[in-house]
Design an enzyme around this catalytic site. Structure first.
Site, mmCIF file in Angstrom:
data_model
loop_
_atom_site.group_PDB
_atom_site.id
_atom_site.type_symbol
_atom_site.label_atom_id
_atom_site.label_comp_id
_atom_site.label_asym_id
_atom_site.label_seq_id
_atom_site.Cartn_x
_atom_site.Cartn_y
_atom_site.Cartn_z
ATOM 1 N N SER A 138 0.843 -1.123 0.032
ATOM 2 C CA SER A 138 -0.003 0.002 -0.076
ATOM 3 C C SER A 138 0.898 1.209 0.028
ATOM 4 C CB SER A 138 -1.034 0.039 1.222
ATOM 5 O OG SER A 138 -1.952 1.116 1.028
ATOM 6 N N ASP A 262 -10.311 -2.405 -5.781
ATOM 7 C CA ASP A 262 -9.747 -2.009 -4.707
ATOM 8 C C ASP A 262 -10.537 -0.886 -4.160
ATOM 9 O OD1 ASP A 262 -8.013 -0.736 -2.626
ATOM 10 O OD2 ASP A 262 -6.148 -1.714 -3.452
ATOM 11 N N HIS A 290 -8.260 -4.559 -1.215
ATOM 12 C CA HIS A 290 -7.135 -3.876 -0.778
ATOM 13 C C HIS A 290 -6.367 -4.869 0.081
ATOM 14 C CE1 HIS A 290 -4.341 -0.537 -0.491
ATOM 15 N NE2 HIS A 290 -4.324 -0.574 1.037
#
Length: 321
Positions: A138, A262, A290
């Site tokens: 991320s 996502d 995600h």
């Protein structure tokens, strides 16, 4: 040569939506107890970063966490364990202030702080413990891809993996202000505000920012992250730190794993082939959420696809080299 790859990931039938894929690991995944050796990296500006070592044999892999992440993140100890089972040693890099101890300086970690990765790499080079590969999750993936693009052929790594990356930071933050994604935004904002308040107390800094009035991550970045780290405002921070503009300069063999659904970002922000450098493979799945990517026929026997795909790619590249 850059390439787009259709992923073979298929979501568990009992987790069909992006939100279920995203939430399941955070809520139900078990953390693994690991033997870790902790060490502190002193940075050039007088601050520090805490790192944790695991394993004694095999090529070294560096892991970088996401926003407000740590070794407590659902993917951390499990991915370390999976890499160790595949024959790798691991080194987990906490970003500034994320190891449970407030950092020394008023500045904080952020999505584009590649100078911290450079300092950590140099520290490891002097120890003759330079990692062969690096994995970013991320926000950590954005930081990693920015570093790889900035360093080009001078990258310190032989291979890299980036997972669920917010390619366009402003767009991602705005996406989190809509629909069910506001659940994630509120959760992350609470953690950001708590960390900032703890840091202010540790440094005896008065709350001149009136943080209780901040209601979105954009406001937090505009009033705190940007100012503390030398940006004009949130827009300046997002523009200069988003990794999308650096992708075309990456030459290190790099795998980007991303789900089109996502909930942290907009589908239109996914790069096209012409946006990718010669070292980049962008592997896209239709589902996965995600940092989710949960498979398995039965809810009590989930299969975490990332724990297989990440080591497989690194073994392929490093064996080839």
């Amino acid at each position: 040569m850059a390439q787009l790859i259709k992923s073979d990931f298929e979501p568990a039938w009992w987790l069909p939506s992006p939100h279920l894929q995203t939430l399941w690991p955070s809520l139900f995944r078990r953390h693994l107890p690991l033997e870790l050796r902790r060490e502190r990296v002193e940075l050039r500006d007088g601050d520090f970063i805490d790192i944790a070592w695991h394993g004694s044999k095999g090529p070294l892999v560096l892991l970088i966490h996401g926003l407000e992440g740590s070794l407590e993140s659902h993917y951390a100890t499990t991915l370390i364990s999976a890499l160790n089972s595949a024959g790798f040693r691991c080194l987990f890099m906490h970003l500034r202030g994320c190891s449970g101890v407030p950092n020394r300086l008023q500045r904080s970690y952020h999505s584009g702080a590649t100078e911290d990765l450079v300092d950590t790499v140099e520290f490891l080079r002097l120890k003759e413990e330079l990692p062969k590969a690096v994995v970013g999750i991320s926000l950590g993936g954005n930081l990693l891809l920015k570093y790889l693009g900035e360093s080009g052929c001078d990258s310190a790594f032989n291979a890299a993996v980036a997972v669920s990356v917010p390619f366009n930071l402003k767009s991602a933050v705005k996406r989190l202000e809509h629909g069910f994604s506001r659940v994630y935004s509120r959760h992350l904002l609470r953690k950001l505000l708590k960390s900032h308040a703890q840091k202010c107390r540790s440094m005896s800094i008065p709350d001149t920012d009136n943080i209780s009035s901040i209601s979105t991550i954009y406001e937090f970045d505009d009033r705190i992250t940007a100012i503390q780290n030398g940006f004009v405002d949130a827009d300046d921070y997002y523009q200069r730190s988003s990794c999308a503009q650096f992708l075309k300069h990456i030459t290190t063999p790099t795998l980007i794993l991303h789900a089109r659904d996502d909930p942290f970002m907009q589908p239109q922000d996914v790069p096209d082939l012409q946006d990718l450098g010669p070292g980049v493979s962008l592997e896209l799945s239709d589902c996965g959420g995600h940092v989710g990517f949960v498979q398995g026929k039965l809810p009590w026997r989930p299969v975490y696809w990332l724990d297989r795909r990440v080591p497989a790619f690194l073994k392929h590249v490093l064996t080839r080299d």
